[in-house]
Design a protein around this motif. Structure first.
Motif, PDB file in Angstrom:
ATOM      1  N   TYR A  28       0.363  -1.053  -0.163  1.00  0.00           N
ATOM      2  CA  TYR A  28      -0.110  -0.101   0.315  1.00  0.00           C
ATOM      3  C   TYR A  28       0.377   1.135  -0.224  1.00  0.00           C
ATOM      4  O   TYR A  28       2.126   0.935   0.609  1.00  0.00           O
ATOM      5  N   VAL A  29       0.244   1.969  -0.290  1.00  0.00           N
ATOM      6  CA  VAL A  29       1.226   3.637  -0.780  1.00  0.00           C
ATOM      7  C   VAL A  29       0.763   4.723   0.405  1.00  0.00           C
ATOM      8  O   VAL A  29       1.407   5.542   0.765  1.00  0.00           O
ATOM      9  N   ASP A  35      -8.155   6.058   5.767  1.00  0.00           N
ATOM     10  CA  ASP A  35     -10.244   6.002   5.508  1.00  0.00           C
ATOM     11  C   ASP A  35     -10.422   6.948   4.340  1.00  0.00           C
ATOM     12  O   ASP A  35     -11.448   7.498   3.612  1.00  0.00           O
ATOM     13  N   GLY A  36      -9.403   6.222   2.985  1.00  0.00           N
ATOM     14  CA  GLY A  36      -9.246   6.715   1.832  1.00  0.00           C
ATOM     15  C   GLY A  36      -8.691   5.447   0.583  1.00  0.00           C
ATOM     16  O   GLY A  36      -9.482   4.620   0.627  1.00  0.00           O
ATOM     17  N   TRP A  37      -7.997   6.170   0.027  1.00  0.00           N
ATOM     18  CA  TRP A  37      -7.434   4.917  -0.859  1.00  0.00           C
ATOM     19  C   TRP A  37      -7.459   3.760  -0.312  1.00  0.00           C
ATOM     20  O   TRP A  37      -7.425   2.440  -0.559  1.00  0.00           O
ATOM     21  N   THR A  38      -6.163   3.600   0.251  1.00  0.00           N
ATOM     22  CA  THR A  38      -5.455   3.053   1.104  1.00  0.00           C
ATOM     23  C   THR A  38      -6.407   1.730   1.875  1.00  0.00           C
ATOM     24  O   THR A  38      -6.355   0.577   1.887  1.00  0.00           O
ATOM     25  N   VAL A  83       0.889 -14.520  -5.167  1.00  0.00           N
ATOM     26  CA  VAL A  83       0.519 -12.985  -5.787  1.00  0.00           C
ATOM     27  C   VAL A  83       0.704 -11.646  -5.109  1.00  0.00           C
ATOM     28  O   VAL A  83       0.584 -11.836  -3.735  1.00  0.00           O
ATOM     29  N   ILE A  84       1.077 -10.877  -6.039  1.00  0.00           N
ATOM     30  CA  ILE A  84       1.486  -9.462  -5.246  1.00  0.00           C
ATOM     31  C   ILE A  84       0.897  -8.990  -5.707  1.00  0.00           C
ATOM     32  O   ILE A  84       1.116  -8.593  -6.983  1.00  0.00           O
ATOM     33  N   TYR A  85      -0.057  -7.749  -4.950  1.00  0.00           N
ATOM     34  CA  TYR A  85      -1.037  -6.569  -5.926  1.00  0.00           C
ATOM     35  C   TYR A  85      -0.144  -5.215  -5.160  1.00  0.00           C
ATOM     36  O   TYR A  85       0.075  -5.158  -4.383  1.00  0.00           O
ATOM     37  N   THR A  86       0.470  -4.781  -6.186  1.00  0.00           N
ATOM     38  CA  THR A  86       0.652  -3.468  -5.962  1.00  0.00           C
ATOM     39  C   THR A  86      -0.555  -2.091  -6.201  1.00  0.00           C
ATOM     40  O   THR A  86      -0.502  -1.974  -7.582  1.00  0.00           O
ATOM     41  N   THR A  87      -0.758  -2.043  -5.269  1.00  0.00           N
ATOM     42  CA  THR A  87      -1.513  -0.773  -5.093  1.00  0.00           C
ATOM     43  C   THR A  87      -1.483   0.911  -5.516  1.00  0.00           C
ATOM     44  O   THR A  87      -2.260   1.562  -5.037  1.00  0.00           O
ATOM     45  N   TYR A 186      -1.659  11.528   0.354  1.00  0.00           N
ATOM     46  CA  TYR A 186      -2.050  12.027   1.879  1.00  0.00           C
ATOM     47  C   TYR A 186      -1.672  12.932   2.306  1.00  0.00           C
ATOM     48  O   TYR A 186      -0.539  12.915   2.996  1.00  0.00           O
ATOM     49  N   ASN A 187      -1.971  13.956   2.827  1.00  0.00           N
ATOM     50  CA  ASN A 187      -1.693  15.260   3.288  1.00  0.00           C
ATOM     51  C   ASN A 187      -2.605  16.401   4.348  1.00  0.00           C
ATOM     52  O   ASN A 187      -2.855  17.055   3.564  1.00  0.00           O
TER      53      ASN A 187
END
Length: 351
Positions: A28-29, A35-38, A83-87, A186-187
């Motif tokens: 995850y980034v 509470d958003g993308w991740t 399996v590896i998901y890079t989001t 995210y800031n």
């Protein structure tokens, strides 16, 4: 006798391999608590873990810096993850690099475009949902000034802003959409400041595209309508929240992992819209009048059935130049490389 025991041993080993859970990792980034993308991505992970039970074993690593992605990916592969998901798009090149080193591991990158024999890409046409939120914003504004808090000027974000603005103008041609770049995914402090600056400029609806609920909280503090992104963030602005454009990643991950378990997985470039269920709208609040809700529902159905395309002409850019003639629509390639704003958007593509 020895031969018989050997055959039994091989059978037991085969049963063990077959019964071993599929090991699935996510990087995850941002933090899972954004509470958003991740947060939305992690909801997808939790969904498939619950859906498949002991058939799979999942893990995640949050807030992975781009510079460290290669090392993280290599370690996950060495640790036996299948399996590896890079989001994040920011991991695309690193994912492609490591995929070549581990041909027996499946790698998938979210929102990128590079594929390979053991690497796929996936994303959602969130701009379709953004168009619908624009219908609401254009109907609710009284000042005809709508603010948009955006992360980075990437094609993904630009087409979302444009779709939103096209929705706004379809119901309110006088309204404008003013964009402020945060230059971060995210800031929360910067996101809040961006929203407050737009409110000070007269915007009475705030649309967020960043990862935290800070823009919505800022709008709530000023009594200004707000529209979220990624997840249903209504709890952060219960008095002014209208809706949100959201991702439902579990829908994609379930089908993808099922294909892997069935031995039917192959490389692909998935880009699902409203009709796929991967993107959609959070429930509209009671603040949205019934006639507006009816319009949104009708247009959502039209997009799902492909009888309407938000990027059908005529569409003009900021300078008034005709970019999409009547009767024509943008191709996927045009959408993926979009670097211009539609008429009615106030702001610059540059950071």
């Amino acid at each position: 006798m020895k031969k018989y025991l050997f055959l039994i041993l091989l059978t037991l080993i085969g049963l063990y391999v077959f019964a071993a859970p599929l090991k699935v990792a996510f990087i995850y980034v941002g933090p899972v608590g954004d509470d958003g993308w991740t947060y939305a991505q992690n909801l997808g992970r939790l969904y498939v873990q619950n859906y498949f039970g002991d058939k799979i074993q999942t893990t995640y690593i949050e807030s992975v810096p781009t510079a460290n992605a290669v090392n993280v990916l290599k370690q996950l592969a060495l640790n036996g993850y299948n399996v590896i998901y890079t989001t994040s798009f920011s991991y695309m090149d690193q994912t492609a690099e490591v995929a070549k080193l581990f041909p027996n591991v499946i790698f998938e990158n979210c929102s990128g475009y590079l594929t390979g024999p053991n690497m796929a890409v996936y994303f959602g046409r969130i701009e379709e949902a953004e168009y619908l939120t624009g219908l609401i914003a254009g109907s609710m504004t009284k000042t005809d000034k709508i603010g948009y808090v955006a992360a980075f000027p990437t094609p993904e974000v630009i087409r979302g802003i444009n779709a939103f603005a096209l929705g706004v103008q379809s119901v309110n041609p006088k309204a404008t959409v003013q964009v402020v770049w945060v230059n971060d995914w995210y800031n929360p402090p910067n996101e809040k400041e961006a929203a407050l600056s737009l409110i000070s400029a007269g915007c009475d609806v705030i649309k967020s595209e960043t990862d935290s609920p800070a823009p919505l909280q800022a709008a709530e503090s000023k009594g200004v309508y707000c529209i979220g992104y990624n997840t249903d963030q209504s709890s952060y602005a219960p008095k002014t929240f209208l809706t949100a454009s959201v991702f439902n990643w579990g829908t994609y991950y379930k089908d993808d992992i099922q294909a892997i378990l069935d031995g039917k997985w192959k490389t692909h470039n998935f880009w699902g819209g409203l009709d796929s269920g991967v993107v959609g709208l959070a429930p509209m609040s009671n603040l949205v009048p019934p006639q507006v809700q009816n319009l949104v529902n009708a247009m959502e159905n039209a997009i799902k059935t492909h009888s309407f395309n938000p990027f059908s002409g005529p569409i003009y850019d900021q300078s008034g130049k005709l970019m999409i003639p009547a009767g024509q629509s943008l191709s996927d390639q045009d959408l993926l490389s979009m670097n211009w704003f539609v008429k009615g958007v106030i702001g610059s593509i540059s950071k």
